[in-house]
Write an enzyme that holds these catalytic residues in place. Structure first.
Site, short mmCIF file in Angstrom:
data_model
loop_
_atom_site.label_atom_id
_atom_site.label_comp_id
_atom_site.label_asym_id
_atom_site.label_seq_id
_atom_site.Cartn_x
_atom_site.Cartn_y
_atom_site.Cartn_z
N GLY A 225 -1.57 -31.45 8.07
CA GLY A 225 -2.78 -30.65 7.87
C GLY A 225 -3.90 -31.32 7.12
N CYS B 27 12.09 -34.99 14.93
CA CYS B 27 11.35 -34.33 16.01
C CYS B 27 12.03 -33.02 16.41
CB CYS B 27 11.26 -35.23 17.23
SG CYS B 27 10.27 -34.46 18.52
C1 LIG Z 1 0.74 -33.70 19.97
C2 LIG Z 1 1.60 -34.22 18.86
C3 LIG Z 1 2.55 -35.22 19.14
C4 LIG Z 1 3.37 -35.72 18.12
N1 LIG Z 1 4.26 -36.73 18.41
C5 LIG Z 1 5.00 -37.28 17.40
C6 LIG Z 1 5.87 -38.39 17.64
O1 LIG Z 1 5.97 -38.91 18.76
N2 LIG Z 1 6.61 -38.87 16.59
C7 LIG Z 1 6.50 -38.34 15.33
O2 LIG Z 1 7.18 -38.81 14.40
N3 LIG Z 1 5.66 -37.31 15.07
C8 LIG Z 1 4.91 -36.78 16.07
N4 LIG Z 1 4.05 -35.75 15.79
C9 LIG Z 1 3.95 -35.22 14.40
C10 LIG Z 1 2.76 -35.81 13.65
O3 LIG Z 1 2.88 -37.21 13.53
C11 LIG Z 1 2.65 -35.17 12.25
O4 LIG Z 1 3.85 -35.40 11.53
C12 LIG Z 1 2.39 -33.67 12.29
O5 LIG Z 1 1.52 -33.32 13.36
C13 LIG Z 1 1.80 -33.14 10.99
O6 LIG Z 1 0.56 -33.72 10.70
P1 LIG Z 1 -0.85 -33.00 11.09
O7 LIG Z 1 -0.76 -31.58 10.63
O8 LIG Z 1 -1.90 -33.80 10.38
O9 LIG Z 1 -0.98 -33.11 12.58
C14 LIG Z 1 3.23 -35.22 16.80
C15 LIG Z 1 2.28 -34.23 16.53
C16 LIG Z 1 1.46 -33.73 17.53
C17 LIG Z 1 0.44 -32.68 17.19
#
Ligand SMILES: Cc1cc2nc3c(=O)[nH]c(=O)nc-3n(C[C@H](O)[C@H](O)[C@H](O)COP(=O)(O)O)c2cc1C
Length: 302
Positions: free
Chosen positions: A244, A130
């Site tokens: 993405g 994170c």
């Molecule tokens: C609002 C938000 C909160 C997130 N919270 C976490 C979290 O608590 N733990 C974690 O491992 N990843 C967290 N992520 C990351 C997502 O799980 C993911 O790895 C990242 O958004 C990339 O995928 P995407 O482009 O499909 O959103 C968060 C992402 C977003 C957008």
């Protein structure tokens, strides 16, 4: 067609999951989508103590994506057990994977130990990536020696599958992935968000309070696909791909790059049914291309 995915000694019913932090703890989306059809719900992060998260503003849109600095806001492991597990207990077929975060090794271990008796928890995704907390998280995720040790300690505390979630914000993601495999991880997931920043030129200030945050959405897909490709060539445990994925074509790219399962994140904010639309699209593509199982995607690209 066989959509099942084996991780450790357990099976996911299908390869499409919803990404941590974008789907709450399932309940929030229960009336919008048929949860039983998902492969897995990766919950919002759970930490030992409750966390308020970072100061607002902590979300901003960017071209083809968004930046967040939520900062692991959650009600702590006791709040999770009391308020979130009863709903997770009602979910059929789809597997519940708890995303665990901490600032020290002990904190990660404590969360796993306190949750491990819950039968409806299928496994863990360990967030060592994170970008939005000052200590811990990302510090673990960038140091292969700490990652290997943390993986080994967590594996010694549970028989459930352990998936280590990697950050792209490192020089060589394959080194950290290898540390996870040596430590005994059952799988790795990649990627978490990419460090990003947006500045409001009228206020001459960053758009979010923390100044920098995690970029997600379509803008990071090529970063994720490259990470999955490189990691899956390097290690033998399954790789869960994300970053993405907005539609089935995006998911298929990840499978061709070497992913055994995928997660849908930011897309859930636009279309709560995106994960199931993506699952349908994957099935159609598999039919059209005579692919019978997810591992049939692998091997097209050297
Ligand atoms: C609002 C938000 C909160 C997130 N919270 C976490 C979290 O608590 N733990 C974690 O491992 N990843 C967290 N992520 C990351 C997502 O799980 C993911 O790895 C990242 O958004 C990339 O995928 P995407 O482009 O499909 O959103 C968060 C992402 C977003 C957008």
């Amino acid at each position: 067609m066989d959509l099942k995915v084996k991780i450790g000694n357990q099976i996911l019913p299908n390869p499409v999951g919803v990404a941590s932090g974008t789907f709450g703890y399932g309940e929030e989306y229960g009336e919008l989508i048929d949860l039983s059809k998902l492969g897995a719900i990766y919950t919002k992060a759970v930490t030992v103590l409750p966390r308020e998260g970072n100061r607002l503003p902590r979300l901003t849109e960017t071209p083809n994506g968004m930046i967040n600095s939520i900062g692991l806001a959650n009600s702590g492991v006791e709040g999770f057990l009391k308020n979130k597990v009863p709903f997770l207990n009602t979910i059929k077929s789809c597997k519940n994977i708890v995303n665990v975060a901490g600032s020290t090794e002990d904190e990660y271990v404590k969360v796993v130990e306190m949750i491990d008796h819950v039968e409806s928890v299928w496994g863990y995704e360990i967030n060592i990536s994170c970008p939005n907390v000052k200590c811990g998280g990302l510090a673990f995720g960038t140091d292969p020696i700490q990652v290997e040790r943390l993986t080994r300690v967590i594996k010694s505390k549970t028989k459930k599958p352990v998936i280590m979630k990697l950050t792209p914000n490192v020089t060589d993601i394959t080194t950290v992935a290898t540390a996870c495999e040596i430590g005994g991880a059952d799988a790795v997931s990649c990627i978490n968000t990419v460090m990003g920043m947006k500045i409001d030129i009228h206020k001459k200030q960053p758009a979010i309070y923390q100044k920098t945050g995690g970029l997600s959405g379509p803008a990071i897909k090529p970063v994720g696909v490259a990470a999955v490709y490189r990691v899956s060539k390097k290690i033998t445990i399954p790789v869960v791909g994300l970053g993405g994925i907005m539609n089935a074509e995006d998911a298929i790219e990840y499978f061709l790059a070497g992913a055994s399962a995928i997660q849908v994140g930011t897309a859930n904010f636009i279309n709560p049914n995106a994960p199931l639309d993506i699952l349908d699209g994957i099935k159609d593509y598999m039919k059209e291309n005579n692919l019978n199982k997810i591992s049939d995607f692998h091997g097209f690209i050297d």
